[in-house]
Design an enzyme around this catalytic site. Sequence first.
Site, PDB file in Angstrom:
ATOM      1  N   LYS A 195       0.787  -1.232   0.057  1.00 15.89           N
ATOM      2  CA  LYS A 195       0.093   0.097   0.038  1.00 15.89           C
ATOM      3  C   LYS A 195       0.975   1.323   0.099  1.00 15.89           C
ATOM      4  CE  LYS A 195      -3.634   2.390   2.509  1.00 15.89           C
ATOM      5  NZ  LYS A 195      -4.490   2.324   3.758  1.00 15.89           N
ATOM      6  N   LYS A 248      -2.371  -1.683  -3.721  1.00 12.18           N
ATOM      7  CA  LYS A 248      -3.172  -0.490  -3.505  1.00 12.18           C
ATOM      8  C   LYS A 248      -2.399   0.891  -3.784  1.00 12.18           C
ATOM      9  CE  LYS A 248      -6.111   2.204  -0.370  1.00 12.18           C
ATOM     10  NZ  LYS A 248      -6.562   2.000   0.835  1.00 12.18           N
TER      11      LYS A 248
HETATM   12  C1  PBG Z   1      -7.593   3.238   5.320  1.00 13.45           C
HETATM   13  C2  PBG Z   1      -7.724   3.161   4.216  1.00 13.45           C
HETATM   14  C3  PBG Z   1      -7.789   4.051   3.402  1.00 13.45           C
HETATM   15  C4  PBG Z   1      -8.212   3.498   1.964  1.00 13.45           C
HETATM   16  C5  PBG Z   1      -8.682   2.217   2.147  1.00 13.45           C
HETATM   17  N1  PBG Z   1      -8.350   2.169   3.659  1.00 13.45           N
HETATM   18  C6  PBG Z   1      -6.998   5.430   3.323  1.00 13.45           C
HETATM   19  C7  PBG Z   1      -5.850   5.933   3.669  1.00 13.45           C
HETATM   20  O1  PBG Z   1      -5.138   4.726   3.795  1.00 13.45           O
HETATM   21  O2  PBG Z   1      -5.506   7.109   3.676  1.00 13.45           O
HETATM   22  C8  PBG Z   1      -8.603   4.031   0.642  1.00 13.45           C
HETATM   23  C9  PBG Z   1      -9.199   3.768  -0.492  1.00 13.45           C
HETATM   24  C10 PBG Z   1      -9.627   4.683  -1.468  1.00 13.45           C
HETATM   25  O3  PBG Z   1      -9.094   5.707  -1.554  1.00 13.45           O
HETATM   26  O4  PBG Z   1     -10.477   4.265  -2.114  1.00 13.45           O
HETATM   27  N2  PBG Z   1      -6.264   3.204   5.722  1.00 13.45           N
HETATM   28 ZN    ZN Z   2      -5.747   3.645   8.178  1.00 12.25          ZN
END
Ligand code: PBG
Ligand code: ZN
Length: 324
Positions: A195, A248
Amino acid sequence: MVFPEFRGRRLRRNDTLRRMVRETHLRVDDFIYPMFSAFGKNIKKEIASMPGIYQQSIEHIVAEAKEVHALGIPAVILFGIPKEKDAVGSDAYSDSGIIQETIRAIKAEVPELLVITDVCMCEYTDHGHCGIIKNGDVDNDETLELLAAEALSHARAGADIVAPSDMMDGRVLAIREALDENGFEHIPVMSYAVKYASAYYGPFRDAADSTPQFGDRRSYQMDPANRIEAFREAQLDVQECADFLMVKPALAYLDILRDLKDRFDLPLVAYNVSGEYSMVKAAAAKGWIDGDRVMLETLLGMKRAGADLIITYHAKEAARLLNG
Ligand code: PBG
Ligand code: ZN
């Protein structure tokens, strides 16, 4: 095999031929639909930057869950907007928290729909970070205990899969152990293994009300420049017994999807994130692109890159098109 004896166009002459030689297929079974469950009653508030996506109270979530199931989409992933936030994100691991209540409500009405939960702290902490703050940064090891408690409480409420998105080191193992010690050895962990610290999450943070109140997430999410590090992260999660790996965002990271598909044998998930969705919607609204075609082409590209499953806000509209 060279021109003029060989002609690539022979196999593209008509739709039937093209169907026969098509290598990649999008299926409704590939999709996971994200939903935002908000505390309260009779709430259905469209997210300004994400047309068609809502913060909704539980009765509306259940109604949409039925619709998702009727379309043949196998699973949803839940995000919560709690009544109250605090420094330690108490609602995240409370058995009467927003997500726990939502899981029970969905499972009571649509038991066949698979419920995945996002396991993280940022939606529940008043500072908006994905863990406990110590000395101005997120403390890894203390956060692990809360994440394990959160995942366990989701499982107790009836979650089918837990998906940690926090990017703390060691969280897959911490969650696996907590689940196993409490009789949930059958619940899979879908790890947000790779991520990145991405600007593409902007609209999501409005949707989940989870923007960090200070600093950013770069001390725990990955640097977008890094590829080798993605292998290391994925390898660690495999060793910690993750059941799925995720990349992601998806669109700017298709190379990483392909790399992970070639290197690991776990089911691979792409998260087609909020900003990717918003860009398609905005350009389509301006009449600059054909929104439906761009959507399907983008999702297909993720599958071609190696994704087995796609978490996407487009799931319902894509399913409708695929179902014809
Ligand atoms: C929580 C989380 C996030 C997303 C999914 N789980 C946001 C982040 O890490 O700031 C992003 C999903 C999206 O942008 O569709 N940690
Ligand atoms: Zn988070």
